[in-house]
Design a protein around this motif. Structure first.
Motif, short mmCIF file in Angstrom:
data_model
loop_
_atom_site.label_atom_id
_atom_site.label_comp_id
_atom_site.label_asym_id
_atom_site.label_seq_id
_atom_site.Cartn_x
_atom_site.Cartn_y
_atom_site.Cartn_z
N SER A 278 0.83 -1.21 0.00
CA SER A 278 0.00 0.00 0.00
C SER A 278 0.86 1.27 0.00
O SER A 278 0.39 2.35 -0.32
N GLN A 279 2.14 1.11 0.35
CA GLN A 279 3.03 2.28 0.41
C GLN A 279 3.97 2.39 -0.80
O GLN A 279 4.80 3.30 -0.85
N ILE A 280 3.86 1.45 -1.72
CA ILE A 280 4.84 1.46 -2.82
C ILE A 280 4.38 2.42 -3.93
O ILE A 280 3.19 2.54 -4.21
N GLU A 281 5.34 3.09 -4.54
CA GLU A 281 5.01 4.05 -5.59
C GLU A 281 4.51 3.33 -6.84
O GLU A 281 4.85 2.18 -7.09
N THR A 282 3.72 4.03 -7.63
CA THR A 282 3.23 3.48 -8.89
C THR A 282 4.34 3.58 -9.93
O THR A 282 4.85 4.66 -10.17
N ARG A 283 4.72 2.44 -10.48
CA ARG A 283 5.72 2.44 -11.56
C ARG A 283 5.20 1.60 -12.71
O ARG A 283 4.60 0.55 -12.49
N ARG A 284 5.47 2.02 -13.91
CA ARG A 284 5.15 1.17 -15.06
C ARG A 284 6.19 0.07 -15.15
O ARG A 284 7.39 0.33 -15.06
N LEU A 285 5.75 -1.16 -15.30
CA LEU A 285 6.67 -2.30 -15.30
C LEU A 285 6.97 -2.73 -16.73
O LEU A 285 6.07 -2.77 -17.58
N ASP A 286 8.22 -3.06 -16.99
CA ASP A 286 8.61 -3.61 -18.29
C ASP A 286 8.70 -5.13 -18.24
O ASP A 286 8.39 -5.82 -19.21
N GLN A 287 9.17 -5.64 -17.09
CA GLN A 287 9.33 -7.10 -16.97
C GLN A 287 8.87 -7.56 -15.61
O GLN A 287 9.11 -6.90 -14.60
N GLU A 368 14.95 0.08 -17.79
CA GLU A 368 13.78 -0.78 -17.61
C GLU A 368 13.49 -1.00 -16.13
O GLU A 368 14.36 -0.95 -15.28
N VAL A 369 12.21 -1.27 -15.85
CA VAL A 369 11.77 -1.54 -14.49
C VAL A 369 11.23 -2.96 -14.43
O VAL A 369 10.40 -3.36 -15.25
N CYS A 370 11.72 -3.71 -13.45
CA CYS A 370 11.32 -5.11 -13.30
C CYS A 370 10.73 -5.32 -11.91
O CYS A 370 11.19 -4.72 -10.93
N LEU A 371 9.71 -6.14 -11.82
CA LEU A 371 9.24 -6.63 -10.52
C LEU A 371 9.51 -8.13 -10.52
O LEU A 371 9.01 -8.85 -11.38
N THR A 372 10.32 -8.58 -9.58
CA THR A 372 10.73 -9.98 -9.59
C THR A 372 10.34 -10.68 -8.31
O THR A 372 10.31 -10.07 -7.24
N ALA A 373 10.05 -11.97 -8.44
CA ALA A 373 9.82 -12.81 -7.26
C ALA A 373 11.08 -13.61 -6.95
O ALA A 373 11.07 -14.46 -6.07
N SER A 374 12.17 -13.33 -7.68
CA SER A 374 13.39 -14.12 -7.49
C SER A 374 14.12 -13.67 -6.22
O SER A 374 13.57 -12.99 -5.38
N THR A 375 15.39 -14.04 -6.10
CA THR A 375 16.06 -13.94 -4.81
C THR A 375 16.69 -12.60 -4.49
O THR A 375 16.94 -12.30 -3.33
N ARG A 376 17.02 -11.79 -5.50
CA ARG A 376 17.99 -10.74 -5.24
C ARG A 376 17.68 -9.52 -6.12
O ARG A 376 17.40 -9.68 -7.31
N ASN A 377 17.76 -8.31 -5.54
CA ASN A 377 17.43 -7.10 -6.30
C ASN A 377 18.58 -6.10 -6.35
O ASN A 377 18.37 -4.90 -6.45
N PHE A 378 19.82 -6.61 -6.25
CA PHE A 378 20.98 -5.73 -6.33
C PHE A 378 20.98 -4.97 -7.67
O PHE A 378 20.52 -5.49 -8.69
N ALA A 401 1.68 -8.03 -13.21
CA ALA A 401 1.86 -8.23 -14.64
C ALA A 401 0.56 -7.97 -15.39
O ALA A 401 0.56 -7.49 -16.53
N VAL A 402 -0.55 -8.27 -14.77
CA VAL A 402 -1.87 -8.04 -15.39
C VAL A 402 -2.18 -6.55 -15.47
O VAL A 402 -2.68 -6.04 -16.47
N VAL A 403 -1.84 -5.85 -14.40
CA VAL A 403 -2.20 -4.43 -14.30
C VAL A 403 -1.14 -3.53 -14.94
O VAL A 403 -1.43 -2.43 -15.39
N GLY A 404 0.12 -4.03 -14.93
CA GLY A 404 1.20 -3.25 -15.54
C GLY A 404 1.93 -2.35 -14.55
O GLY A 404 2.82 -1.59 -14.92
#
Lengths: 419, 171
Positions: A278-287, A368-378, A401-404
């Motif tokens: 609820s506190q995260i900024e709105t970003r357009r996602l590429d991946q 590019e902007v990515c939202l990942t469920a993987s292990t690391r965001n360095f 991914a559905v909403v973008g």
């Protein structure tokens, strides 16, 4: 003694160990991965083929000639030294998933592997940690290695994990609230643990590496014992380690699972950098990426399929899904998840660590902007250092991914959202 | 003073939580050590690999080396770095340093002592760091760790113990 102190004491043949002690421990299972083999020197003798496994995962099928040359070396070594636990391409998977599927990590035992997320096996009450390639070779040869025992932080889990909230969210809450736990061991327990299934425990244990912890252990409760029995380890084959009532902890922290909401980490790190969605900024996602040892499990693919059923990935968004193992791939295929994902516009890849560590497949370009469920965001982890990597649960990634843009997955799990 | 474990060199200073991806990016894992070493700190300090000289010491802040098990120390050794000193190390990174024969010591307060470019002297066996006449004491490295470093890392020791053929000692 804490859980980890008990396991290390036992493996070192000592009555007691305490934080600050350096001990030499017998290793019960040592796992080699494909990255070990391009610079491989074959040992003259090894400690025990039965305590050795080889899993090809990081760069398979081989994306470079250099990686391709490692494969035959691994196969020859496994054959010549009689290593039966050899998971070649086709029956492979990300090593921590393969370790779980084959019950190679057992309560009260010590497991080492050349991957920093080896702490994943702490979900099974195993003292498991990543070590470097030279040290894996040393364990292969001698059967033992040394550990300096760090102080232990205890997490007391209370309440029940709500629907739509997963292990990733529990971890991101911990990382966002308390920050790094450098050179500390994490110990999880409490009445709330029964509501946390094994896949979510493994996600939490896996991610301990991201707050710089050493070992992350869970008790071998009924849920854990059932999982192990289903995967080929009988209770008579291991001896769990429970903490003593008078164990000394560096800190005891309570996490009320019932109050948690989905979390997202901002790019760069997770420590002090993860917030409720609820506190995260709105970003357009590429991946958007769902996969890795942390979140490429069957349940991750199930929740993604539930969210994507009858929906489509937003225009301009790439959704990449990597099952954590060939077994997960086959199960997800049989259960129809893969069809649902592909119909929604996702790309389903073979099982590998590729996209998670930015080595092959699914790399990010500058800006590019990515939202990942993987292990690391360095920074630079998944390609360009000028890309931004946010991190969330598989449910959060699928819904986003559905909403973008990043969204609370519970809005889509309730089927209330209409694009 | 324990001469064997006393190291003196010019310092480079980096900040907190410098991660392994910043030192050994994923794409560099496709390369041999000499080429991979060209990418150390590639985005953090572009061009640094052309400035660092043999005998230099890298000084870092807290949580140095959080991340992967990729052996950064092999790249640092190739660049001629003589030692890694940090306020605090990630333990996997520290193990990798020691196991690859790279001297490393945790010195809380080191950043208050050192300004980049200073000549720093450290002693691993006695546990201290000194710039000019200012000195900080730290916990010495355990004998077990000094033994590995004295052998030049784990591989030469495995060769000496008869586990590996001689060619492995070259690393």
């Amino acid at each position: 003694m804490t859980m980890i102190e008990k396991i290390l004491a036992r493996s070192a043949g000592l009555e007691e160990v305490h934080a600050g002690d350096t001990v030499v421990a017998e290793v019960d299972m040592n796992v080699l991965i494909d990255l070990q083999f391009p610079r491989w020197v074959t040992p003259l003798r090894i400690a025990d083929p039965e305590r050795t496994a080889i899993v090809l995962d990081h760069a398979v099928p081989a994306p470079t000639i250099r990686d391709a040359e490692g494969g035959p070396r691994a196969r020859r070594f496994a054959r010549d030294f009689g290593i039966s636990r050899f998971f070649d391409v086709g029956r492979h998977g990300i090593c921590h998933q393969v370790i779980a599927e084959n019950a190679l990590a057992r309560p009260g035992q010590v497991l080492t592997c050349t991957d920093s997320h080896t702490c994943a096996a702490g979900a099974y009450n195993t003292a498991a940690r990543g070590i470097g390639p030279a040290e894996v070779l040393a364990v292969l040869c001698t059967g033992r290695t040394w550990f300096t025992v760090g102080p232990t932080i205890r997490y007391e889990l209370v309440g029940e994990l709500p629907s739509g909230v997963g292990g990733k969210d529990v971890f991101l809450h911990i990382a966002g609230t308390w920050g790094d736990a450098t050179n500390h061991n994490l110990e999880f327990g409490g009445d709330g643990l029964a509501s946390v299934p094994m896949n979510e425990r493994r996600t939490i244990a896996t991610q301990a590496a991201e707050i710089s912890a050493d070992f992350a252990t869970f008790p071998a409760d009924e849920v854990c014992r059932r999982f192990l029995a289903e995967h080929g380890a009988d209770p008579g084959e291991y001896e769990p380690a429970d903490p003593d009532p008078g164990a000394t902890y560096a800190a005891v922290r309570t996490v009320d699972l019932s109050t948690l909401e989905p979390h997202v980490a901002r790019p760069g790190s997770v420590s002090g950098n993860a917030v409720p969605i609820s506190q995260i900024e709105t970003r357009r996602l590429d991946q958007c990426f769902i996969g890795s040892c942390a979140n490429g499990q069957l349940d991750d693919l199930r929740v993604a399929a539930e969210i994507l059923e009858g929906r489509t990935v937003a225009e301009g968004v790439r959704l990449i899904v990597t099952p954590a193992s060939q077994q997960v791939y086959r199960d997800a295929l049989r259960l129809g998840y893969l069809g649902t994902l592909v119909d929604a516009g996702a790309v389903v890849t073979n099982s590998t660590c590729g996209a998670c560590f930015g080595y092959h497949m699914g790399l990010l370009g500058a800006g590019e902007v990515c939202l990942t469920a993987s292990t690391r965001n360095f920074r630079g982890r998944m390609g360009s250092p000028d890309a931004e990597i946010y991190m969330g649960s598989s449910a959060t990634v699928a819904a986003s991914a559905v909403v973008g843009r990043p969204v609370d997955p519970r809005t889509l799990l309730d089927r209330e959202y209409s694009a | 003073m324990s001469d064997r474990w006393t190291i003196t060199g010019r310092t480079w200073v980096v900040g907190d939580s410098v991660d392994t991806d910043a030192m050994y990016p994923g794409y560099a894992m496709k390369l041999d050590v000499p080429e991979a070493a060209r990418h150390v700190f590639y985005a953090l300090r572009p061009g640094w690999v052309d400035e660092v000289a043999p005998g230099d010491i890298v000084v870092a802040g807290r949580n140095f080396g959080i991340g992967s098990s990729r052996p950064v120390a092999a790249l640092m050794r190739h660049l001629g770095v003589a030692a890694l000193i940090a306020e605090e190390f990630n333990s996997l990174f520290l193990r990798n340093a020691v196991n690859n024969g790279m001297p490393a010591l945790t010195v809380p307060g080191i950043r208050d002592l050192v300004t980049e470019g200073d000549e720093l002297t450290v002693d691993l066996a006695e546990g201290w760091a000194r710039v000019a006449d200012r000195r900080i004491d730290a916990a010495p490295q355990p004998a077990l760790v000094l033994d590995i470093l004295a052998a030049g890392g784990l591989l030469p020791r495995l060769v000496a113990d008869g586990y590996l053929p001689a060619e492995a000692a070259a690393g």
